[in-house]
Write an enzyme that holds these catalytic residues in place. Structure first.
Site, PDB file in Angstrom:
ATOM      1  N   GLY A 165     -34.666  -7.919  -1.147  1.00 29.76           N
ATOM      2  CA  GLY A 165     -33.238  -8.186  -1.067  1.00 29.76           C
ATOM      3  C   GLY A 165     -32.627  -7.967  -2.442  1.00 29.76           C
ATOM      4  N   PRO A 174     -36.414 -15.870   1.437  1.00 30.65           N
ATOM      5  CA  PRO A 174     -35.634 -17.093   1.651  1.00 30.65           C
ATOM      6  C   PRO A 174     -36.509 -18.344   1.633  1.00 30.65           C
ATOM      7  CG  PRO A 174     -34.909 -15.387   3.152  1.00 30.65           C
ATOM      8  CD  PRO A 174     -36.141 -14.856   2.482  1.00 30.65           C
ATOM      9  N   HIS A 200     -30.272 -27.754 -12.312  1.00 29.14           N
ATOM     10  CA  HIS A 200     -29.406 -26.731 -12.911  1.00 29.14           C
ATOM     11  C   HIS A 200     -28.262 -26.417 -11.957  1.00 29.14           C
ATOM     12  CE1 HIS A 200     -28.047 -22.531 -12.927  1.00 29.14           C
ATOM     13  NE2 HIS A 200     -28.174 -22.564 -14.245  1.00 29.14           N
ATOM     14  N   ASN A 201     -28.602 -26.199 -10.680  1.00 30.16           N
ATOM     15  CA  ASN A 201     -27.584 -25.854  -9.700  1.00 30.16           C
ATOM     16  C   ASN A 201     -26.638 -27.012  -9.416  1.00 30.16           C
ATOM     17  OD1 ASN A 201     -29.119 -23.522  -9.628  1.00 30.16           O
ATOM     18  ND2 ASN A 201     -29.002 -23.311  -7.415  1.00 30.16           N
ATOM     19  N   GLU A 261     -24.226 -27.005 -12.134  1.00 30.80           N
ATOM     20  CA  GLU A 261     -23.370 -25.845 -11.862  1.00 30.80           C
ATOM     21  C   GLU A 261     -22.267 -26.191 -10.856  1.00 30.80           C
ATOM     22  OE1 GLU A 261     -24.068 -21.962  -9.129  1.00 30.80           O
ATOM     23  OE2 GLU A 261     -25.537 -22.249 -10.729  1.00 30.80           O
ATOM     24  N   TYR A 262     -22.632 -26.898  -9.786  1.00 26.47           N
ATOM     25  CA  TYR A 262     -21.647 -27.329  -8.790  1.00 26.47           C
ATOM     26  C   TYR A 262     -20.542 -28.149  -9.456  1.00 26.47           C
ATOM     27  CZ  TYR A 262     -23.838 -26.145  -4.249  1.00 26.47           C
ATOM     28  OH  TYR A 262     -24.327 -25.504  -3.156  1.00 26.47           O
ATOM     29  N   LYS A 320     -25.433 -23.245  -0.566  1.00 27.65           N
ATOM     30  CA  LYS A 320     -26.756 -22.909  -0.034  1.00 27.65           C
ATOM     31  C   LYS A 320     -27.725 -24.088  -0.053  1.00 27.65           C
ATOM     32  CE  LYS A 320     -26.508 -17.960  -0.972  1.00 27.65           C
ATOM     33  NZ  LYS A 320     -27.148 -16.791  -1.630  1.00 27.65           N
ATOM     34  N   ARG A 374     -23.203 -60.639  -1.829  1.00 28.57           N
ATOM     35  CA  ARG A 374     -24.487 -60.445  -1.135  1.00 28.57           C
ATOM     36  C   ARG A 374     -25.199 -61.770  -0.895  1.00 28.57           C
ATOM     37  NH1 ARG A 374     -28.355 -57.927  -3.753  1.00 28.57           N
ATOM     38  NH2 ARG A 374     -29.321 -56.938  -1.927  1.00 28.57           N
TER      39      ARG A 374
END
Length: 475
Positions: free
Chosen positions: A12, A77, A187-188, A191-192, A262, A448
């Protein structure tokens, strides 16, 4: 026929670009795709590098065309396709061979595969690769989860193909098992958060400051020359500067406002919750993407609650621009502080000694969140390897102190003009919470104990399990 130095499965966009990168650095590659058409198409586009590839049309042919002991990269994938490829290839692999999953796999899957394949003749490696298609082609940031022996074997190739920061390869061993994919997941997540905060500042600049997209493109370009210098700021300026040929409008005006994902950002948020570490900026960014998908509902609700309009003078606009820059600096620091806190907790939970300084260093080039700020993070961990929080690093603390007032100002603009700023708000809320000597959690503990007799600790006595003199019926 000359055998290949390494194999690669999955042609890909990412796999094809990584194969070209490897060949560009002088290594011969045996390539294989699930479909013969994919392999043929890749070879037709290989150009001057065509002689650096051996096209293969079966797993047996792939393995036979690689020098033993064989390193083979899987670029398929995440999930079941990885397990399927492992199942097919394991029948053909021999002593010393290395199977490298370089996709966006869940680190739990990598942990499982690492353990399941521990008694096989070959070795499993989970490798996080960041930088998108361009990074794969010209140099990504690479986070490796492997044994030291396996990493030592593939290190020369990985150093050759990785991005370079001041000639230093952006690749490092994170630890065994799924450590590499865990670091890539966080890391991602960062990034978000970073992307969402940029989008929020854009909305404030548009709806509160009244700045056009063209004006903002120039502002982001200027910001990219200062402390905000980063890949995401750079490409935001570039995206803002593009005009759609069909409509003649800025391309951002005609892009539908539904953001895809993703899964890695969501995985980061879930892991943070499981580890008991707040990652509110990542949480907010994931939630914002989910909410963006509800476009028809948003359109309906917007008709009930109309937007507010406000006109500002140029002086007020300039002050707002400066505040927006500070807001992004503060938000970025908060995102990294939370992300590195989750990394530290995850490393401890899994028994990995994650190299925090090296993580910052290999993220300085090649990956999506590369930024000038990562130099300060790397230096902070060099000065104090046991640093408990980035908020405690002296250089970062001073930068945060300077930036937070701007963040508060931007949030005031957002709130007063009904502009959603979930990630920036979460960043400030998390920062304000972590800097409190005493939080309001004592109220929750009182509640509580009142309804569930959960008990609490006291400030004036040791021990736990104390209960309040609640009215009858409280429990």
């Amino acid at each position: 026929m000359t055998q290949a130095d390494i194999g690669l499965v999955g042609l890909g966009v990412m796999g094809a670009n990584l194969a070209l990168n490897i060949a560009d650095n002088g290594y011969k590659v045996a390539v294989y795709n699930r479909t013969a058409e994919g392999t043929q198409a890749f070879m037709e586009k290989a150009g001057h590098l065509k002689d650096m590839f051996i096209p293969c049309y079966s797993s047996e042919e792939l393995v036979a065309n690689i020098k033993a002991p064989r390193p083979i990269i899987l670029m398929v994938p995440a999930g079941a396709p990885v397990d399927q490829q492992i199942s097919v290839l394991r029948e053909h692999l021999k002593d010393g061979d290395i199977l490298i999953d370089a996709g966006n796999s869940d680190f739990h899957d990598s942990n499982r595969r690492y353990k399941e394949l521990a008694d096989t003749p070959f070795t499993f490696v989970g490798m996080g690769v960041s930088g998108g298609a361009e990074g794969a082609r010209f140099g990504p940031s690479i986070m490796v989860g492997a044994s030291e022996a396996a990493y030592g074997r593939i290190e020369p190739i990985l150093k050759a193909i990785s991005a370079k920061h001041n000639d230093e390869p952006c690749v490092a061993l994170m630890g065994p098992e799924g450590a590499g994919h865990f670091v890539k997941t966080l890391h991602n997540g960062i990034e978000y958060a970073d992307m969402q905060m940029i989008a929020e500042v854009h909305e404030v600049m548009t709806k509160s400051l009244g700045l056009s997209i063209e004006e903002q493109a120039k502002i982001f370009s200027k910001w990219n020359e200062g402390p905000l210098a980063s890949y995401l700021i750079e490409i935001t300026a570039n995206v803002m500067g593009v005009i759609d040929e069909e409509s003649g409008k800025p391309i951002l005006d005609i892009i539908l406002d539904t953001a895809g994902q993703k899964g890695t950002g969501r995985w980061s948020a879930v892991e943070a919750h499981l580890l008991g570490v707040p990652a509110t900026g990542i949480d907010a960014a994931v939630a914002a993407r989910c909410m963006s998908a509800s476009r028809s509902l948003r359109q309906e609700i917007a008709e009930v609650y109309p937007q507010l309009d406000e006109t500002l003078s140029w002086e007020e606009k300039q002050e707002g621009i400066d505040a927006c820059e500070s807001a992004l600096i503060a938000g970025k620091i908060a995102a990294y502080a939370e992300g590195f806190a989750v990394l530290a907790a995850g490393g401890k939970e899994n028994g990995w000694d994650l190299p925090m300084g090296d993580i910052a260093r290999i993220w300085r080039q090649g990956c999506i969140i590369r930024s000038r700020f990562l130099d300060e993070i790397a230096q902070s961990y060099d000065e104090n390897p046991t640093l408990e929080s980035l908020y405690l690093a002296p250089t970062i603390a001073e930068r945060m102190k300077d930036a937070v007032p701007g963040l508060r100002e931007v949030l005031c603009m957002g709130i007063s003009n009904a502009i959603p700023t979930p990630a920036l708000s979460s960043a400030l809320g998390s920062f304000d919470m972590i800097r409190q000597k005493r939080t309001a959690a004592y109220v929750i503990q009182g509640q509580r104990d009142f309804f569930g007799q959960h008990g609490f600790e006291r400030t004036d006595k040791d021990g736990s399990g104390y209960h309040g003199p609640w009215p009858a019926g409280g429990a």
